[in-house]
Design an enzyme around this catalytic site. Structure first.
Site, mmCIF file in Angstrom:
data_model
loop_
_atom_site.group_PDB
_atom_site.id
_atom_site.type_symbol
_atom_site.label_atom_id
_atom_site.label_comp_id
_atom_site.label_asym_id
_atom_site.label_seq_id
_atom_site.Cartn_x
_atom_site.Cartn_y
_atom_site.Cartn_z
ATOM 1 N N ALA B 16 0.283 -3.849 10.769
ATOM 2 C CA ALA B 16 -0.328 -2.829 11.606
ATOM 3 C C ALA B 16 -1.770 -3.209 12.086
ATOM 4 C CB ALA B 16 -0.576 -1.536 10.620
ATOM 5 N N CYS B 47 7.675 -9.915 5.278
ATOM 6 C CA CYS B 47 9.007 -9.742 5.013
ATOM 7 C C CYS B 47 9.797 -11.261 4.868
ATOM 8 C CB CYS B 47 9.907 -9.059 6.102
ATOM 9 S SG CYS B 47 8.962 -7.524 6.190
ATOM 10 N N VAL B 89 -13.602 -4.183 2.531
ATOM 11 C CA VAL B 89 -14.384 -3.058 2.871
ATOM 12 C C VAL B 89 -14.466 -2.208 1.549
ATOM 13 C CG1 VAL B 89 -14.068 -0.797 4.195
ATOM 14 C CG2 VAL B 89 -13.600 -3.163 5.357
ATOM 15 N N ASP B 291 1.699 0.345 6.214
ATOM 16 C CA ASP B 291 2.650 0.584 5.125
ATOM 17 C C ASP B 291 1.906 1.705 4.047
ATOM 18 O OD1 ASP B 291 4.459 -1.087 5.771
ATOM 19 O OD2 ASP B 291 3.754 -2.475 4.079
#
Lengths: 456, 456
Positions: B16, B47, B89, B291
């Site tokens: 993402a 994957c 972060v 996810d």
């Protein structure tokens, strides 16, 4: 109104006819259902004929053709369906509601009354003038006897010429190569695969044939045959003589509509029988279904003549239900087709760019090359996709896929969406399955849809 | 309003995060886009990890993991995307619009201002108490370092225990068998494949594992591990001791939401981050994708947490477009998933019967067994399809397929129709591709739809 125990007669016992017979009898066990076929085989998968010839079908029985037979006449009779082989329907008296049927063995003509009649007469292979010959070794392929004749001609044959590069020509070319023959494929048009695919995609199929050792000659017209001692020895073409001891004529088909026409059944502009969505013709009590019959194209809403196996079966079922007193409608087609050519599969659905152009639609296509599964996973093969949409509306119009045989059935995703008159955005939004052995994370259809939606 | 040259910061650089970065930068070349990742690898296909371990991915480079990398940090930088590896972060000050970022190499914390922030923090593998161990040879699999650790443990390993029979457990089980290990697969539930498939379909997958030489034990709970000299030697279970020198823990995942929660970002009932269709959280300027994020299920219209690769990529793109000042929406998912297990593929979309029941829907399923292509054509393999629809409305609810790996991607046809909220009749009417090497004349999906529409 359908009588409680209608007499349902069916002319032609292959896909549409037998589907209709089974369905009618299942829906109405009181119906008297009889199928007449002028040949000796009914209820078989004609699409399998090239594969039997090519050795891709494990054979049963002495002749080996039984593998294609879905149900024998005996099995049909056990289901309550009468089957009369070698019975040729020669005329229809629509006013009286009777058929004239020639019993070819007895040599006499019967008169058979009907309440409902289905014309499932299929198509015939075209034989141009040059193919109207007594020479041995020249064949068309429509039915089991044709295939048996080709099989007989294969003995001792070394060189084949296949005239016509459509689906059947391509499939037979591969079959003959599998049987060890050298094959020249002759196509009059500038490229093979007819109107099935746009040019670049046809070319990929041609290249695969050439990789398979086929001598493909396009832009070549046939002028005649040469022969010796009653056997064909070659094909005279605009490109010179092609030596061949086996010639397959696969230049096209025409719907068998003589019976229909003589009975006053209306034909459509395509030359095939015109029907409504219930498979009813313009003549009361007479239905038509299968390869001899038009269908509505759900993308263009026009009547088309695209004789293919699924449509024939589906039309037959619809006709069977309606003849038995039920109510079913044929949804139409979207022009889906698929074929294998050596290590390649090719599929199409909806409209090609050329077809859309010819219809005056403002269409745009994108071409995407990807791999059939994740590029890093072993055995990934290229897949080429053309996706076509309508400028302005964003509507999906069609898709063409050429890739590994296992990968091109994903054309069905587009076919299903075309039936919904969906737009390209809908395809792009589809939640398609992903794992590395099956596709890229963005399936090639999604990649194509993404590109097309931004260009439309 | 998005500033003309927004500072876009992205936490997490896998599916993402990297999709968002690429898309944002492409849409707005003036945007300052920086991706922080606490690890050393970004932009890779997670994957594919089981397949690298199993030897199904031709390897490049010393470590062999490069094959999964879609774009290197250098390639991303060339596209104008800053990539900071080993930067974790640690906090968000949503009021000030700043991130606290720990540079793990330098050992100092930076403060980074943002205009738009994307949380693409993914999921973590669950480690039950018994798996919180210092013993060597005990692993989860989420990222490349996990896979590298498993690879290291494979040296000299002979017996593996895989705990958890979900997708990852199944894929890893196959991978470990491919590497020559004996494998015991332990599953707490009565059957493997979790909630992915209804029971009969799970059982087929289990049987395929057993054919592949896997010792599958269901209804077994793990109580602890045994070890010697710092290495695992076995798994203590309710069914006794299972000896193993390699243990994979694949019992589930949880979304990484600590940062989000601390910043006041709302989580949904699923525990994942709640977003609108633009991937915006409740906190202005903060987006979430991948996810760690919920999605709307287009069949049930409920918010679900189904972390899968395509959704992650798609959400990332949507977030990237919106952060750069564009306007995109995530269409939602329909619950499609697919996995391979030795010679079998399994796929699902929409709802299983059990899921529909749990939601109180009046659902009905039909089960059809057919062959993946024409039964008479060489190599035909069985395919099992369950199709589920809604009683009363006739709406399509879902499909499950188990068959040869090449055959189950046809689940996509149902997935596409589910996105259209189509009914079972629409599937039955679909003009799917037929030729003997590709399917039966009635594709198994049509057979199932025909049966289901008559029973609904």
């Amino acid at each position: 109104m359908t009588p409680p125990s209608p007499r349902i007669l069916i002319v032609g016992g292959v896909a549409a006819g037998m589907s209709a017979a089974s369905r009618a009898r299942r829906l109405n066990p009181d119906a008297h259902v009889t199928v007449f076929d002028r040949g000796e085989y009914v209820s078989y998968g004609a699409c399998g004929l090239p594969y039997v010839l090519g050795g891709d079908v494990p054979r049963f029985g002495e002749e080996g053709w039984d593998a294609l037979v879905a149900r024998t006449p005996g099995q049909m009779r056990a289901r309550g369906v009468g089957v009369r082989l070698r019975h040729e329907v020669t005329g229809i008296d629509a006013g009286a509601g009777t058929l004239s049927v020639l019993d070819r063995d007895a040599g006499r003509t019967l008169t058979e009354p009907y309440d409902r009649l289905l014309l499932a007469t299929g198509v015939s292979a075209l034989r141009p003038d040059w193919a109207q010959t007594e020479l041995g070794g020249v064949h068309v392929l429509r039915d089991i006897p044709d295939a048996q004749a080709i099989e007989a001609s294969l003995k001792g044959a070394r060189r084949a010429a296949v005239v016509g590069g459509g689906y059947i020509g391509i499939e037979l070319t591969e079959a003959l190569r599998s049987r060890g023959l050298s094959v020249v494929l002759l196509e009059q048009a500038p490229e093979i695969a007819g109107r099935a695919l746009d040019t670049a995609y046809r070319r990929r199929v041609r290249e695969e044939l050439e990789r398979g050792g086929v001598d493909v000659r396009c832009g070549v017209s046939v002028e005649g045959l040469t022969g010796k001692a009653g056997r064909v020895t070659g094909v005279q073409t605009s490109d010179g003589l092609v030596r061949a001891d086996l010639v397959i004529v696969a230049v096209g088909i025409r719907p068998n509509v003589e019976l229909a026409r003589a009975a006053g059944v209306r034909l459509g502009k395509t030359g095939a029988v015109a029907v409504n969505t219930r498979q009813e013709t313009n003549v009361a009590g007479i239905y038509a279904a299968g390869d001899n019959t038009e269908a509505v194209h759900r993308v263009t809403r026009r009547r088309v003549h695209v004789p293919l196996g699924l449509s024939a079966n589906r039309m037959g079922r619809v006709a069977g239900v309606n003849m038995a007193g039920g109510d079913a409608t044929f949804p139409g087609i979207v022009g889906t087709a698929i074929f294998k050519c050596f290590g390649l599969g090719a599929a199409r659905t909806g409209l090609t760019q050329a077809e859309a152009d010819a219809l005056g639609l403002k269409a745009l296509s994108v071409d995407v090359e990807s791999t059939d599964h994740a590029g890093y996973y072993k055995g990934a093969q290229p897949i080429h996709v053309r996706l076509t949409g309508e400028v302005g509306t964003g509507r999906l119009l069609g898709a063409q896929l050429v890739g590994s045989p296992g990968s091109v059935k994903r054309v069905d995703v587009v076919a299903a969406l075309l039936g919904q008159r969906a737009d390209v955005e809908a395809l792009f939004a589809a939640d398609l399955a992903y794992a590395p052995p099956f596709s890229g994370v963005w399936d090639v259809l999604l990649v194509a849809a993404d590109q097309l939606r931004r260009e439309l």
